[in-house]
Design a protein around this motif. Sequence first.
Motif, short mmCIF file in Angstrom:
data_model
loop_
_atom_site.label_atom_id
_atom_site.label_comp_id
_atom_site.label_asym_id
_atom_site.label_seq_id
_atom_site.Cartn_x
_atom_site.Cartn_y
_atom_site.Cartn_z
N THR A 1 0.97 -1.20 0.04
CA THR A 1 0.16 0.07 0.14
C THR A 1 0.89 1.32 0.21
O THR A 1 2.09 1.14 0.39
N ALA A 2 0.18 2.36 -0.44
CA ALA A 2 0.78 3.69 -0.27
C ALA A 2 1.03 4.04 1.07
O ALA A 2 1.70 5.26 1.12
N ASP A 3 0.57 3.38 1.81
CA ASP A 3 0.70 3.80 3.42
C ASP A 3 2.11 3.33 4.07
O ASP A 3 2.43 3.35 5.07
N GLY A 4 2.89 2.54 3.01
CA GLY A 4 4.10 1.67 3.26
C GLY A 4 3.97 0.43 4.07
O GLY A 4 4.75 -0.26 4.56
N THR A 5 2.57 -0.10 3.99
CA THR A 5 2.28 -1.40 4.63
C THR A 5 2.68 -2.48 3.61
O THR A 5 2.36 -2.20 2.35
N LYS A 6 3.19 -3.58 4.07
CA LYS A 6 3.26 -4.66 2.97
C LYS A 6 2.93 -5.96 3.82
O LYS A 6 3.55 -6.58 4.77
N TYR A 7 1.81 -6.34 3.41
CA TYR A 7 0.96 -7.64 4.23
C TYR A 7 0.97 -9.06 2.99
O TYR A 7 0.91 -8.83 1.93
N ALA A 8 1.17 -10.03 3.62
CA ALA A 8 1.08 -11.37 2.84
C ALA A 8 -0.09 -12.15 3.71
O ALA A 8 0.04 -12.34 4.95
N MET A 9 -0.90 -12.88 3.24
CA MET A 9 -1.81 -13.81 3.91
C MET A 9 -1.93 -15.13 2.96
O MET A 9 -1.90 -15.36 2.04
N THR A 10 -1.64 -16.28 3.98
CA THR A 10 -1.81 -17.77 3.53
C THR A 10 -3.10 -18.17 3.95
O THR A 10 -3.70 -17.82 4.89
N ILE A 11 -3.63 -19.27 3.29
CA ILE A 11 -4.91 -20.16 3.78
C ILE A 11 -4.50 -21.23 4.20
O ILE A 11 -3.84 -22.17 3.60
N GLU A 12 -4.93 -21.59 5.50
CA GLU A 12 -4.75 -23.08 6.01
C GLU A 12 -5.99 -23.67 5.98
O GLU A 12 -6.30 -25.17 5.89
N ASN A 13 -7.26 -23.16 5.95
CA ASN A 13 -8.74 -23.58 5.62
C ASN A 13 -9.32 -22.58 5.00
O ASN A 13 -9.89 -21.85 5.51
N GLY A 14 -9.54 -23.11 3.62
CA GLY A 14 -10.49 -22.29 3.02
C GLY A 14 -12.03 -22.10 3.21
O GLY A 14 -12.72 -21.10 2.84
N ALA A 15 -12.47 -22.93 3.99
CA ALA A 15 -13.72 -22.93 4.28
C ALA A 15 -14.34 -22.00 5.31
O ALA A 15 -15.50 -21.54 5.18
N VAL A 16 -13.29 -21.36 6.00
CA VAL A 16 -13.62 -20.16 6.72
C VAL A 16 -14.18 -18.97 6.16
O VAL A 16 -14.86 -18.18 6.73
N PHE A 17 -13.87 -18.91 4.92
CA PHE A 17 -14.37 -17.75 4.11
C PHE A 17 -15.73 -17.99 3.79
O PHE A 17 -16.62 -17.03 3.89
#
Length: 301
Positions: A190-206
């Motif tokens: 992001t332009a706010d300088g943040t850098k995030y990554a997300m992994t998924i261990e259990n797609g059913a939660v979505f």
Amino acid sequence: SNQQHETGDPGCLCGTPGHMDCTPANAGFYMIQYVMLPADCGGGVSPGNGPGPSPIYTGPYNPGGGFGSTANPCDKIKNANVKYSKLKPSLVTIAGTTSQNHENGFFIDASATSTTANPIQDFPLGTAGTIEIDNNTSQKYVIIVHTHDAVGSTGNGTYSVFTWDDLAKINQLIINNHIDVSNFIFYVITADGTKYAMTIENGAVFQNFFYYLNTNNVGQTVDMDKLLNTQKVYDTYYNKETPGLISETSSPAIDKVNFLKFLKDTGLSSGVSLFESNSDFSSYSKISLKSNGTVNSQNCN
């Protein structure tokens, strides 16, 4: 007379000479149908009908082979950087575009191997300055990277964390079986300088949290409790009218805490892992929410 004429319409010739084989319209009646439609809230990888993208079937979901992963979340990120040598420099390059007035993004799909010359594929720019992610790609996504630019649709910038539409898009792709859950990494820079990554261990939660009505499914049973809970969480965190706790102008440090609270409140935290990266994507820390509401950070290296 099979022309959907109203009572008294002069175009209805039934009962007149040459048109005696049909019946004139009677007094008629109204049939009222109520349809719940999502409203555009914007602020994501693709402008969605929100909260979230286009309506999604809410029936039982069988992705084939089940959800889950054998890889440690930290290992997923480290393994991806080893397998795809161009990933890290591509992340550094795209991080330099956040001052632009539109999003940028790229992906790696399941067709790429460790010997693929260039596994990086750019997303096309869609409407309102957002990237366009294909909902029906021929190959499953392994990595999706996108930016939140400095301008945004309102001129106030964009979010310092993943948006509601970002996560709703992932939910949609999981439902369509277009994500390699066991290896998938979702990046936002992001332009706010943040850098995030997300992994998924259990797609059913979505699917357990996000709840939409399929407006084409007449007679469907609606779980109102689940629908209202989805709306309640959306109002608390992302609704621009309320306003929610996470917005284009809220503090990135506070956004981090509130986003972790959001993951907990939605149950997503039981099936995903969130990481912060340093400036050159050489170091990652897994972050979570402590019981006292502060951030717990564990170095992945």
